[in-house]
Design an enzyme around this catalytic site. Structure first.
Site, short mmCIF file in Angstrom:
data_model
loop_
_atom_site.label_atom_id
_atom_site.label_comp_id
_atom_site.label_asym_id
_atom_site.label_seq_id
_atom_site.Cartn_x
_atom_site.Cartn_y
_atom_site.Cartn_z
CG ASP A 186 -1.91 -1.09 1.27
OD1 ASP A 186 -3.08 -0.80 1.49
OD2 ASP A 186 -1.52 -2.25 1.09
CB CYS A 193 1.03 -6.14 4.24
SG CYS A 193 2.75 -5.79 4.67
CG ASP A 194 -2.48 -2.59 4.58
OD1 ASP A 194 -1.54 -2.94 5.28
OD2 ASP A 194 -2.79 -1.41 4.39
CE LYS A 195 -6.40 -3.19 1.40
NZ LYS A 195 -5.29 -2.60 2.16
CB CYS A 252 4.07 0.55 8.26
SG CYS A 252 4.70 0.54 6.56
CD GLU A 282 -4.74 2.42 1.76
OE1 GLU A 282 -3.66 3.07 1.72
OE2 GLU A 282 -4.83 1.32 2.34
CB SER A 321 -3.79 4.67 4.55
OG SER A 321 -2.75 4.15 5.33
#
Length: 558
Positions: free
Chosen positions: A78, A119-121, A191, A440, A466
């Protein structure tokens, strides 16, 4: 074992020959085949170290009597995709990841699955696959990145957004910016704050799909390798005892996970991901459930970007289990976990080690959760906001609309000083279908911050934000503009009223005028007409249902 269908008997000699060509032999054929689905790549910092975790997991599975076989799936970053059209692809990768794992596991008849990702997805995509396959499965997450440090200052990649704007204003030199850039991200991991990546890692643990501690232990810790090896051993026990995701990710487990997300002030993206995972198990997670649980779950943590504590501080304070211990009166303690015991049994010996980081129920950061669900004439179905990152003076706000049909137009207007204090920026046609991909809006919010407008201008969109978002941001407006929602007919200088404590977002235009505009509205040409995103736009559902691809008729019948 499922794998016996490709291994046993004379008829499977060709299958075994091909497996021998890949380096397997007789001793491997007599054991369960364990899929090691890994999202390792050389691009994403949350993934560059996952090869080590895979080796540890394979070692554990072999030790416990399995034949582990590794394959890869994709992972997009991202952070690298922010600020350009590539961000449209990030949410849609969730479905590619789930489909790719399903395809590999089903095509080769694996007996059980170890999922390794960050991570995100990627984490939700893997959990979707686990739920869909409903084979014995365990998740290993990669862990958070250590904070950067320079000159006695703690740094993250998000801090660099502000430093870039300072450099543009000649407040720091290009050389100073280059030094900060080199120190902000010191090594592998997701992150450093409670962004979507770490939110979903904590959610995976709260769901019971990881071994204890997986949600917060730093990526660089040797304990992370130990958890990976334990997970490899544990997958064999899950296979033996036939413990599958449907017995772990129950409606009670999802409620536990939502409460944890609320308590840690997690990313709004969890409102997209949890319903998508739950659907594969025929568990209903209506968006109203997030609102109900959010009203009764206190926010216990002030984690970056809402506060100053980093993920390493949450881990030091006891991690996800310490949060759940604090929430114990609100938890479904009978929920099963992949460690083979119930949540209540997991919590028996848990202590909170730092009450500054994880506040008690009697002294929370907020009496309600970090995320709120809004409704009103601008969002008849719903909208989502992360109230813990919004300054108190912006929790109630009304102002004239500044309307943009994509984020790029909005960013340009902000940077050209065409947005002033009191305005409400409306960014539309950025939803799952209209974007397509629901990118985002971090760039536009950071542009507001750079202009000192983040405490006087609100931003409303049918796109999303985000986990690093800070400021008065309201996203996931449903119905989205491309689906004919009222956000499509907002005009310049219409008054938009936001009342986050009252859970309202309204377009202050007479109802008959709203109806007239909606009836006169004309459709828009799709932004993208070829490739994956064009297909995605025709298949994706609404954000308030998880932005899921429309299921097949067979799935609906099931």
């Amino acid at each position: 074992m499922r794998s016996a269908k490709i291994l046993d008997g004379m008829n499977n000699a060709p299958n075994r020959a091909l497996l021998r060509a890949a380096g397997l032999g007789d001793s491997d054929f007599g054991r369960p085949f364990i899929a090691i689905a890994n999202s390792w790549n050389e691009l994403v910092p949350g993934h560059v170290h996952l090869r080590q975790l895979a080796e540890a997991a394979k070692s554990g599975a072999r030790q416990a009597g399995g034949t582990p076989i590794e394959f890869n799936t994709i992972a997009a970053c991202d952070g690298i995709a922010i600020g350009h059209a590539g961000m449209r692809y990030v949410l849609p990768t969730r479905d590619l990841i789930a489909d790719s794992i399903e395809s590999m596991v089903q095509a080769h008849l694996f007996d059980a699955v170890v999922l390794i990702g960050s991570c995100d997805k990627i984490i939700p995509g893997m959990l979707i696959a686990a739920a869909r396959l409903n084979l014995p499965s365990i998740m290993i997450t990669g862990g958070p990145m250590d904070p950067g440090e320079y000159g006695g200052r703690t740094l993250t990649a998000l801090d660099l957004c502000g430093e870039v704007e300072r450099a543009k204003r000649n407040e720091i030199s290009a050389e100073d910016l280059a030094v900060l850039e080199r120190h902000a991200c010191p090594g592998p991991g997701s992150c450093q704050g409670i962004y979507t990546a770490n939110t979903m890692s904590c959610i995976a643990e709260a769901l019971g799909m990881t071994m204890p501690g997986s949600g917060t232990i730093p990526a660089t810790s040797a304990m992370r390798l130990n958890i990976a090896k334990q997970s490899g051993v544990q997958i064999m026990r899950l296979l033996e005892e036939r413990i599958t995701p449907s017995s772990v990710m129950t409606s009670e487990a999802f409620e536990n996970a939502i409460r944890v997300g609320m308590a840690i002030g997690g990313s709004t993206n969890m409102v997209l991901h949890l319903p998508a995972i739950a659907r594969e198990l025929s568990v209903e997670l209506p968006i109203q459930l997030f609102d109900r649980l959010g009203r009764t779950t206190p926010c216990l943590c002030s984690l970056y970007p809402a506060g100053s504590f980093m993920m390493k501080d949450l881990d030091r304070a006891g991690g996800v289990l310490a949060v759940m211990k604090t929430l114990e009166p609100l938890m479904h303690l009978g929920a099963m976990t992949v460690s083979g015991n119930s949540l209540g049994e997991r919590l028996n010996r848990v202590r909170v080690l730092d009450r500054r980081v994880i506040r008690p129920l009697t002294d929370p950061v907020r009496k309600d959760g970090g995320i709120v669900i809004l409704q009103g004439t601008l969002a008849p179905r719903s909208a989502v906001a992360r109230q813990v990152t919004i300054s108190p003076n912006m929790l109630r706000h009304q102002g004239p609309a500044r309307v943009f049909d994509d984020e790029d137009e909005a960013c340009a207007a902000i940077r050209q000083d065409k947005v002033t204090a009191g305005d409400v920026i409306v960014i539309r046609y950025e939803g799952p279908m209209g974007g397509p991909g629901m990118r985002e809006m971090l760039d536009s919010l950071e542009a507001l911050r750079s202009k000192g407008l983040d405490s006087s201008v609100a931003l409303v969109t049918d796109g999303r934000f985000s986990g690093a978002t800070r400021g008065p941001a309201i996203g996931h407006v449903c119905p989205e503009a491309a689906a004919g929602g009222p956000i499509a007919i907002v005009q310049e200088n219409d008054i938009v009223e936001i009342d986050i404590p009252g859970r309202r977002i309204d377009l202050r235009v007479p109802e008959d005028e709203i109806r007239r505009r909606l009836s006169a509205r004309k459709g828009r040409k799709p932004k993208i007409t070829v490739g994956y995103l064009a297909r995605y736009a025709t298949m994706v559902g609404a954000a308030d249902e998880g932005a899921m691809l429309h299921p097949s008729p067979a799935h609906e019948a099931r």
